[in-house]
Scaffold this motif. Structure first.
Motif: not given
Length: 262
Positions: A69, A6, A10
């Motif tokens: 994200a 994640k 992101n």
């Protein structure tokens, strides 16, 4: 493991190079859609099919990155632009060859160009401003319609014998007045009626003043005002609030006091 993925996605989502890549793919998608409107050789048709598949897969990957994200996944599909992007990607996955949904799928692919709006924040501000201005614009449009209706009725009564093609009934008269408002050879219409009614120029001058000058400036003023409010709201989101600054100062003081004790 999931938190690591994640975090990486992101960082990828916020990467400027990745954003430019997304914009570039959208532009290529627009060019590919335009190319399909021409008669192409078999080699070019095969190339556009491969390119279309790549664009669809890339958009699916980009949407997946944004979803993974996102911190608030429950509300991800409650945002209008996310819903629009998802629909475009999902429909693009439908096989269009020899299918009853072929025409719909091709039309939806055209709307992939609109993904530029969801990607570029400045364009989102413009669209959001127009949407938020619609309630206020509704009253201006209603008043403009009333003016159109009154002038169309007067024009139909006075000028129908002069030129029934332009002033035959109120509906045709409204179309003629729209032509006058947009200044499309409107002087020809005016001089034709002035041959019978010399003072008919007052009719046209007053109508242009109300519509092309007064009402259109009101529309521009409303849109600009709402746009300024949207820009102000965007700036406030980016700038830290006073309470956040105070909280950060408290944390810094606490850290400094701990260091002094040591």
């Amino acid at each position: 493991m999931y938190d690591s993925i994640k975090s990486k996605l992101n960082n990828l989502k916020n990467n400027k190079i990745f954003e430019l890549l997304v914009v570039s793919v959208i532009i290529i998608s627009a060019l590919e859609i335009g190319a399909k409107t021409f008669e192409l050789p078999e080699t070019a048709i095969s190339l556009t099919s491969i390119l279309d598949a790549f664009i669809t897969i890339f958009f699916l990957f980009e949407l997946t990155v944004r979803f993974v994200a996102d911190e608030d996944k429950r509300n991800f599909f409650r945002k209008g632009w996310n819903i629009f992007d998802t629909l475009v990607v999902v429909v693009s996955l439908i096989p269009i060859e020899d299918s009853e949904m072929a025409l719909l799928a091709r039309l939806v692919r055209v709307f992939r160009v609109l993904r530029m709006v969801s990607v570029v924040p400045e364009l989102r501000v413009l669209i959001n401003s127009l949407i938020k201005a619609l309630p206020q614009l509704g009253y201006v449009v209603l008043l403009m319609f009333i003016i159109f209706y009154i002038y169309a009725a007067i024009g139909s009564f006075l000028f129908s014998d002069i030129n029934s093609f332009l002033w035959g009934d109120i509906a045709i008269s409204m179309l003629t007045l729209f032509r006058v408002m947009t200044f499309e050879d409107w002087t020809d219409i005016q001089y034709e009626t002035m041959e019978v009614y010399p003072f008919s120029w007052i009719f046209y001058m007053s109508f242009i003043f109300f519509t092309a000058f007064a009402f259109l400036n009101m529309v521009i003023g409303i849109v600009v005002n709402v746009m300024e409010e949207e820009h102000q709201a965007a700036r406030e989101k980016k700038e830290p609030s006073l309470s956040e600054l105070q909280q950060e100062l408290k944390e810094i003081k606490a850290v400094l006091s701990e260091l002094q004790k040591k």
